[in-house]
Design a protein around this motif. Structure first.
Motif, PDB file in Angstrom:
ATOM      1  N   LEU A 128      -5.101   0.574   2.541  1.00  0.00           N
ATOM      2  CA  LEU A 128      -4.556   1.609   1.669  1.00  0.00           C
ATOM      3  C   LEU A 128      -3.382   1.063   0.857  1.00  0.00           C
ATOM      4  N   VAL A 129      -2.552   0.243   1.491  1.00  0.00           N
ATOM      5  CA  VAL A 129      -1.432  -0.368   0.780  1.00  0.00           C
ATOM      6  C   VAL A 129      -1.944  -1.288  -0.331  1.00  0.00           C
ATOM      7  N   ARG A 130      -2.940  -2.069  -0.043  1.00  0.00           N
ATOM      8  CA  ARG A 130      -3.467  -2.990  -1.051  1.00  0.00           C
ATOM      9  C   ARG A 130      -4.032  -2.242  -2.251  1.00  0.00           C
ATOM     10  N   SER A 131      -4.534  -1.023  -2.024  1.00  0.00           N
ATOM     11  CA  SER A 131      -5.073  -0.221  -3.128  1.00  0.00           C
ATOM     12  C   SER A 131      -3.983   0.288  -4.061  1.00  0.00           C
ATOM     13  N   GLY A 132      -2.729   0.270  -3.604  1.00  0.00           N
ATOM     14  CA  GLY A 132      -1.625   0.770  -4.394  1.00  0.00           C
ATOM     15  C   GLY A 132      -1.291   2.224  -4.151  1.00  0.00           C
ATOM     16  N   ALA A 133      -2.061   2.905  -3.302  1.00  0.00           N
ATOM     17  CA  ALA A 133      -1.829   4.323  -3.059  1.00  0.00           C
ATOM     18  C   ALA A 133      -0.619   4.575  -2.171  1.00  0.00           C
ATOM     19  N   ALA A 134      -0.259   3.609  -1.346  1.00  0.00           N
ATOM     20  CA  ALA A 134       0.824   3.805  -0.381  1.00  0.00           C
ATOM     21  C   ALA A 134       1.582   2.501  -0.195  1.00  0.00           C
ATOM     22  N   VAL A 135       2.761   2.626   0.399  1.00  0.00           N
ATOM     23  CA  VAL A 135       3.537   1.478   0.875  1.00  0.00           C
ATOM     24  C   VAL A 135       3.878   1.760   2.336  1.00  0.00           C
ATOM     25  N   HIS A 136       4.282   0.727   3.055  1.00  0.00           N
ATOM     26  CA  HIS A 136       4.648   0.943   4.460  1.00  0.00           C
ATOM     27  C   HIS A 136       5.955   0.231   4.774  1.00  0.00           C
ATOM     28  N   LEU A 137       6.963   0.995   5.154  1.00  0.00           N
ATOM     29  CA  LEU A 137       8.235   0.433   5.603  1.00  0.00           C
ATOM     30  C   LEU A 137       8.049  -0.068   7.021  1.00  0.00           C
ATOM     31  N   SER A 138       8.185  -1.369   7.220  1.00  0.00           N
ATOM     32  CA  SER A 138       7.839  -1.939   8.511  1.00  0.00           C
ATOM     33  C   SER A 138       8.740  -3.121   8.832  1.00  0.00           C
ATOM     34  N   LEU A 139       8.116  -4.210   9.303  1.00  0.00           N
ATOM     35  CA  LEU A 139       8.853  -5.360   9.834  1.00  0.00           C
ATOM     36  C   LEU A 139       8.319  -6.654   9.240  1.00  0.00           C
ATOM     37  N   ALA A 140       9.202  -7.621   9.091  1.00  0.00           N
ATOM     38  CA  ALA A 140       8.833  -8.883   8.454  1.00  0.00           C
ATOM     39  C   ALA A 140       7.744  -9.632   9.221  1.00  0.00           C
ATOM     40  N   SER A 141       7.671  -9.437  10.538  1.00  0.00           N
ATOM     41  CA  SER A 141       6.668 -10.158  11.332  1.00  0.00           C
ATOM     42  C   SER A 141       5.241  -9.782  10.961  1.00  0.00           C
ATOM     43  N   LEU A 142       5.046  -8.651  10.256  1.00  0.00           N
ATOM     44  CA  LEU A 142       3.696  -8.267   9.841  1.00  0.00           C
ATOM     45  C   LEU A 142       3.129  -9.216   8.788  1.00  0.00           C
ATOM     46  N   SER A 143       3.964 -10.089   8.236  1.00  0.00           N
ATOM     47  CA  SER A 143       3.452 -11.064   7.272  1.00  0.00           C
ATOM     48  C   SER A 143       2.349 -11.913   7.888  1.00  0.00           C
ATOM     49  N   GLU A 144       2.396 -12.080   9.200  1.00  0.00           N
ATOM     50  CA  GLU A 144       1.390 -12.886   9.898  1.00  0.00           C
ATOM     51  C   GLU A 144      -0.009 -12.290   9.775  1.00  0.00           C
ATOM     52  N   VAL A 145      -0.105 -10.957   9.699  1.00  0.00           N
ATOM     53  CA  VAL A 145      -1.412 -10.307   9.682  1.00  0.00           C
ATOM     54  C   VAL A 145      -1.728  -9.673   8.335  1.00  0.00           C
ATOM     55  N   ALA A 146      -0.882  -9.900   7.336  1.00  0.00           N
ATOM     56  CA  ALA A 146      -1.105  -9.315   6.013  1.00  0.00           C
ATOM     57  C   ALA A 146      -2.236 -10.056   5.298  1.00  0.00           C
ATOM     58  N   PRO A 147      -3.224  -9.323   4.769  1.00  0.00           N
ATOM     59  CA  PRO A 147      -4.325  -9.975   4.053  1.00  0.00           C
ATOM     60  C   PRO A 147      -3.914 -10.342   2.633  1.00  0.00           C
ATOM     61  N   PRO A 148      -4.748 -11.089   1.909  1.00  0.00           N
ATOM     62  CA  PRO A 148      -4.469 -11.358   0.489  1.00  0.00           C
ATOM     63  C   PRO A 148      -4.298 -10.050  -0.282  1.00  0.00           C
ATOM     64  N   GLY A 149      -3.416 -10.085  -1.282  1.00  0.00           N
ATOM     65  CA  GLY A 149      -3.162  -8.892  -2.070  1.00  0.00           C
ATOM     66  C   GLY A 149      -2.010  -8.054  -1.566  1.00  0.00           C
ATOM     67  N   ILE A 150      -1.353  -8.521  -0.494  1.00  0.00           N
ATOM     68  CA  ILE A 150      -0.228  -7.801   0.109  1.00  0.00           C
ATOM     69  C   ILE A 150       1.025  -8.662   0.013  1.00  0.00           C
ATOM     70  N   ARG A 151       2.152  -8.045  -0.317  1.00  0.00           N
ATOM     71  CA  ARG A 151       3.454  -8.706  -0.256  1.00  0.00           C
ATOM     72  C   ARG A 151       4.340  -7.986   0.742  1.00  0.00           C
ATOM     73  N   LEU A 152       5.255  -8.709   1.356  1.00  0.00           N
ATOM     74  CA  LEU A 152       6.303  -8.110   2.172  1.00  0.00           C
ATOM     75  C   LEU A 152       7.639  -8.389   1.496  1.00  0.00           C
ATOM     76  N   VAL A 153       8.307  -7.322   1.091  1.00  0.00           N
ATOM     77  CA  VAL A 153       9.569  -7.424   0.377  1.00  0.00           C
ATOM     78  C   VAL A 153      10.697  -7.034   1.327  1.00  0.00           C
ATOM     79  N   PRO A 154      11.725  -7.864   1.488  1.00  0.00           N
ATOM     80  CA  PRO A 154      12.836  -7.518   2.386  1.00  0.00           C
ATOM     81  C   PRO A 154      13.502  -6.206   1.975  1.00  0.00           C
ATOM     82  N   VAL A 155      13.882  -5.429   2.989  1.00  0.00           N
ATOM     83  CA  VAL A 155      14.578  -4.161   2.774  1.00  0.00           C
ATOM     84  C   VAL A 155      15.946  -4.247   3.431  1.00  0.00           C
ATOM     85  N   ASP A 156      16.962  -3.797   2.718  1.00  0.00           N
ATOM     86  CA  ASP A 156      18.343  -3.879   3.200  1.00  0.00           C
ATOM     87  C   ASP A 156      18.595  -2.790   4.238  1.00  0.00           C
TER      88      ASP A 156
END
Length: 232
Positions: A142-170
């Motif tokens: 759903l996130v990759r489709s652009g319909a939603a975003v998910h506030l989460s944790l940097a460690s999810l970068s390990e399981v993020a598929p192509p088309g997904i970015r993880l942007v640091p949040v302050d």
């Protein structure tokens, strides 16, 4: 008599779990990894199918105990690479007030989800927790489709598929710790918990040596301000 392997539950990053096991001086044969579902995080632990599990944010369940904080996991926004927020180097929580995110999944305690995805921004604007979250794969789609975003944790970068970015949040990083069912934990599992606490302390001390000594220890241990030893 040789103790059976310890069944360690994790969600998201297997690398984080493996690093914790290694820091405790245990091998993969001694501690086996088992992923638990985000929409029913404590079911396997309470059913006796896990001995201990990795949790993040502070769990206040009456039947569970927890270790000291072992590390922290930085906050990040999971966002499709074509989404307007994907181009930011960093984000503030107030940047998320105009986008749709995810509601508390399944049996996840609401007080934990309020730490994961706060109800409001610091300026008081509501955060839209709109979509159901059943699985990590479904969330990523759903996130990759652009319909939603998910506030989460940097460690999810390990399981993020192509088309997904993880942007640091302050935001403050999430504490990472172990939790288990009170009064139902074998001695060899508690030995592992204590070894993990000692390993985390040794790693923090090593990071703090040399120039700027002490800074690494503060960063590694101050994520939640939890003193050493078992917490209830």
């Amino acid at each position: 008599m040789t103790a059976p392997p310890i069944r360690l539950g994790y969600h998201g990053s297997a690398a984080l779990a493996a690093g914790l096991v290694s820091a405790a001086g245990r091998t993969p044969a001694e501690v086996t990894l088992h992923e638990y579902a985000v929409n029913d995080p404590f079911r396997l632990l309470r059913a006796g199918e896990l001995d201990v599990m990795i949790a993040k944010f502070l769990v206040r369940e009456p039947d569970l105990d927890r270790s000291a904080t072992l590390s922290t996991d930085a906050r990040a926004l999971v966002v499709g690479e074509t989404h307007p927020l994907a181009g930011h180097a960093t984000l503030r929580l107030d940047d998320l007030a105009d986008v749709d995110g995810f509601a508390c999944p399944g049996t996840m305690p609401g007080y934990v989800w309020d730490e994961v995805v706060p109800r409001t921004t610091p300026s008081g604007r509501p955060i839209h927790r709109r979509y159901a979250l059943e699985t990590t794969a479904g969330m990523m789609a759903l996130v990759r489709s652009g319909a939603a975003v998910h506030l989460s944790l940097a460690s999810l970068s390990e399981v993020a598929p192509p088309g997904i970015r993880l942007v640091p949040v302050d935001m403050p990083a999430a504490p990472v710790f172990l939790t288990w069912v009170r009064d139902r934990v074998p001695g060899h599992v508690l030995d592992f918990v204590h070894a993990a606490e000692a390993g985390a302390g040794a790693g923090a001390a090593e990071a703090g040596t040399g120039a700027g000594a002490g800074a690494g220890a503060a960063e590694a241990g101050a994520g939640a301000g939890v003193p050493a030893g078992v917490r209830r």
